[in-house]
Design a protein around this motif. Structure first.
Motif, mmCIF file in Angstrom:
data_model
loop_
_atom_site.group_PDB
_atom_site.id
_atom_site.type_symbol
_atom_site.label_atom_id
_atom_site.label_comp_id
_atom_site.label_asym_id
_atom_site.label_seq_id
_atom_site.Cartn_x
_atom_site.Cartn_y
_atom_site.Cartn_z
ATOM 1 N N CYS A 1 2.464 56.493 -27.690
ATOM 2 C CA CYS A 1 3.608 56.832 -28.543
ATOM 3 C C CYS A 1 3.297 56.746 -30.035
ATOM 4 N N PHE B 1 10.154 55.316 -27.881
ATOM 5 C CA PHE B 1 9.568 54.295 -27.021
ATOM 6 C C PHE B 1 10.452 54.006 -25.814
ATOM 7 N N ILE C 1 7.423 44.367 -30.510
ATOM 8 C CA ILE C 1 7.588 45.811 -30.700
ATOM 9 C C ILE C 1 8.951 46.082 -31.329
ATOM 10 N N LEU D 1 -0.840 47.694 -30.203
ATOM 11 C CA LEU D 1 -0.286 46.482 -29.613
ATOM 12 C C LEU D 1 -1.453 45.665 -29.063
ATOM 13 N N PHE E 1 2.566 52.128 -25.574
ATOM 14 C CA PHE E 1 2.714 52.020 -27.026
ATOM 15 C C PHE E 1 1.642 52.858 -27.728
#
Length: 179
Positions: free
Chosen positions: A15, A154, A59, A24, A12
């Motif tokens: 990205c 993702f 997410i 996160l 995460f």
């Protein structure tokens, strides 16, 4: 392959941290989205108890939320806790179709099992078969029409890391196997 939340946190970060100033975070209790406050550089997606599935679910909510919603705590949505009535549960399920479809797609890309969550263990018993069908139909729609850009970024990163098929294809999903 082992599914470690530290890998998910890193993927995460690679990205989105630079482009969306979002990270996160492993939480101890309930999940929460916290927009950055004055003096804080990053927004935070906090997932519950270090659970891989909770991280994917939170997410998914972030991926669906537009720019204005990402400035609001928990994206400005209400949450009625466990113990909902049948009417409250029906409303909950309506707003959870896209997040859970997205979570299923991300789970598939990670090679991780997906279970529909009605998140109402102590509420009125309800039949969730229609909800499951709606989640499946949304997955089919995404397979046919394509994913929103951030979701696709993702999903591809997960597929690359977990060495799963990179294509988004309805044949990878089955209503009959949905739990």
């Amino acid at each position: 392959m082992e599914h470690r939340v530290d890998d998910l946190i890193r993927i995460f970060k690679e990205c989105f941290e630079g482009t969306y100033q979002t990270r996160l975070v492993r939480g101890d209790f309930e999940p929460l989205y916290r927009p950055a406050q004055p003096g804080q550089a990053l927004h935070e997606i906090v997932f519950a108890h270090g659970f891989f599935s909770s991280a994917l679910h939170e997410i998914s909510h972030w991926l669906i939320a537009g720019p204005q919603r990402r400035l609001l705590e928990d994206f400005g949505y209400w949450y009625e806790p466990d113990g909902r009535t049948a009417a409250q549960q029906a409303l909950f399920e309506r707003v959870e179709i896209k997040p859970q479809a997205t979570e299923w797609i991300l789970s598939e890309a990670a090679g991780y099992r997906f279970r529909v969550s009605t998140d109402n263990l102590n509420g009125e018993p309800t039949d969730n078969s229609e909800f499951k069908r709606a989640v499946y139909q949304q997955v089919c729609h995404y397979c046919e029409e394509g994913l929103p850009a951030r979701t696709d970024i993702f999903r591809r990163a997960l597929a690359d890391f977990y060495k799963t098929p990179s294509d988004l294809c309805v044949k990878h999903f089955s209503l009959a196997n949905l739990r």
